[in-house]
Design an enzyme around this catalytic site. Sequence first.
Site, PDB file in Angstrom:
ATOM      1  N   ASP A 190      -3.057  -2.884   1.602  1.00  0.00           N
ATOM      2  CA  ASP A 190      -3.442  -2.864   0.191  1.00  0.00           C
ATOM      3  C   ASP A 190      -3.809  -1.431  -0.179  1.00  0.00           C
ATOM      4  O   ASP A 190      -4.974  -1.044  -0.225  1.00  0.00           O
ATOM      5  CB  ASP A 190      -4.616  -3.809  -0.052  1.00  0.00           C
ATOM      6  CG  ASP A 190      -4.782  -4.132  -1.535  1.00  0.00           C
ATOM      7  OD1 ASP A 190      -4.066  -3.530  -2.359  1.00  0.00           O
ATOM      8  OD2 ASP A 190      -5.619  -4.982  -1.864  1.00  0.00           O
ATOM      9  N   ALA A 191      -2.773  -0.627  -0.446  1.00  0.00           N
ATOM     10  CA  ALA A 191      -2.938   0.805  -0.700  1.00  0.00           C
ATOM     11  C   ALA A 191      -2.724   1.183  -2.162  1.00  0.00           C
ATOM     12  O   ALA A 191      -3.164   2.242  -2.598  1.00  0.00           O
ATOM     13  CB  ALA A 191      -1.970   1.611   0.176  1.00  0.00           C
ATOM     14  N   LYS A 192      -2.000   0.331  -2.905  1.00  0.00           N
ATOM     15  CA  LYS A 192      -1.733   0.548  -4.334  1.00  0.00           C
ATOM     16  C   LYS A 192      -1.225   1.960  -4.609  1.00  0.00           C
ATOM     17  O   LYS A 192      -1.683   2.646  -5.519  1.00  0.00           O
ATOM     18  CB  LYS A 192      -2.980   0.250  -5.173  1.00  0.00           C
ATOM     19  CG  LYS A 192      -3.464  -1.193  -5.060  1.00  0.00           C
ATOM     20  CD  LYS A 192      -4.660  -1.460  -5.945  1.00  0.00           C
ATOM     21  CE  LYS A 192      -5.133  -2.895  -5.841  1.00  0.00           C
ATOM     22  NZ  LYS A 192      -5.769  -3.182  -4.523  1.00  0.00           N
ATOM     23  N   ARG A 193      -0.212   2.372  -3.859  1.00  0.00           N
ATOM     24  CA  ARG A 193       0.349   3.709  -4.026  1.00  0.00           C
ATOM     25  C   ARG A 193       1.330   3.736  -5.195  1.00  0.00           C
ATOM     26  O   ARG A 193       2.019   2.759  -5.480  1.00  0.00           O
ATOM     27  CB  ARG A 193       1.042   4.161  -2.744  1.00  0.00           C
ATOM     28  CG  ARG A 193       0.107   4.330  -1.545  1.00  0.00           C
ATOM     29  CD  ARG A 193      -0.954   5.382  -1.825  1.00  0.00           C
ATOM     30  NE  ARG A 193      -1.695   5.738  -0.612  1.00  0.00           N
ATOM     31  CZ  ARG A 193      -2.960   5.455  -0.388  1.00  0.00           C
ATOM     32  NH1 ARG A 193      -3.648   4.762  -1.292  1.00  0.00           N
ATOM     33  NH2 ARG A 193      -3.560   5.840   0.721  1.00  0.00           N
TER      34      ARG A 193
END
Length: 282
Positions: A98-101
Amino acid sequence: MPEPRTGFGARLQAAMAARGPLCVGIDPHPGLLHAWGLDDDAGGLERFSLTVLEAVGEVAAAVKPQVALFERHGSRGLAALEKVLAAAAGAEVLTIADAKRGDIGSTMAAYAEAWLADGSSLAADAVTLSPYLGYESLRPALDLAEQTGRGVFVLALTSNPEGASVQHVGGEDSVARRIVRAAAADNAAARDSGELGSVGLVVGATVGDAPARLGLDLAGLNGPVLAPGLGAQGATGADLRRSFGSAFGRVLGTSSRDILKAGPEAAALRDAVARTLEMVAG
């Protein structure tokens, strides 16, 4: 030459069929570390995360490490995350970073290589992405995920109040609807082959009737929907059915704090998973 990896969508679909539609977040919040009697440092982070993985890996379809909570400890925190991802891969537990890059050009390509490339110590089975520089800005990650048999979950409709100021804009041609359409187009080849696509969406479990009001064709996505918000944020299995309708069978509900607060005993964590799955099943 190694055999091509089965696509993430197909692997996730099999895991959901075998274990149920639940993803457990690995969220080492300072408060949880304290409640578990662990120090808020890289060592506590690693022990917490590996305990969760060992406890729930065989009973959840996937685990989702919250990258920010590792990053706050700098390089040592990321080293702990690398160990968790490696341990999950060894145990054949699907991971969603869950990095939301989200970025453009060579920077987006670098993010893609970090989270999706074979040989990267941070490579997960899938990663969350933010499309608000334009869906096509994510193309390096979309293409690399396809090449390596991994997946992505693109933010589409989040449940935080601020999200509506961007995602709902456009009425019948809302930003969220455009993202759903673009993801469905990327899953078209998988649809033609009868498989679940590997381009998923993030749609909050507490969005209520927003998918219907915005005309989102989630059933036509032919990909998984990651729905955070079960438990501590108030969403129930009934809420998922109302919000997602005919797409419910492809929804991967996510619970973090509501399960993690049951730790650190493995049996208690597994019991919390079982209760959550029972609640989702209705």
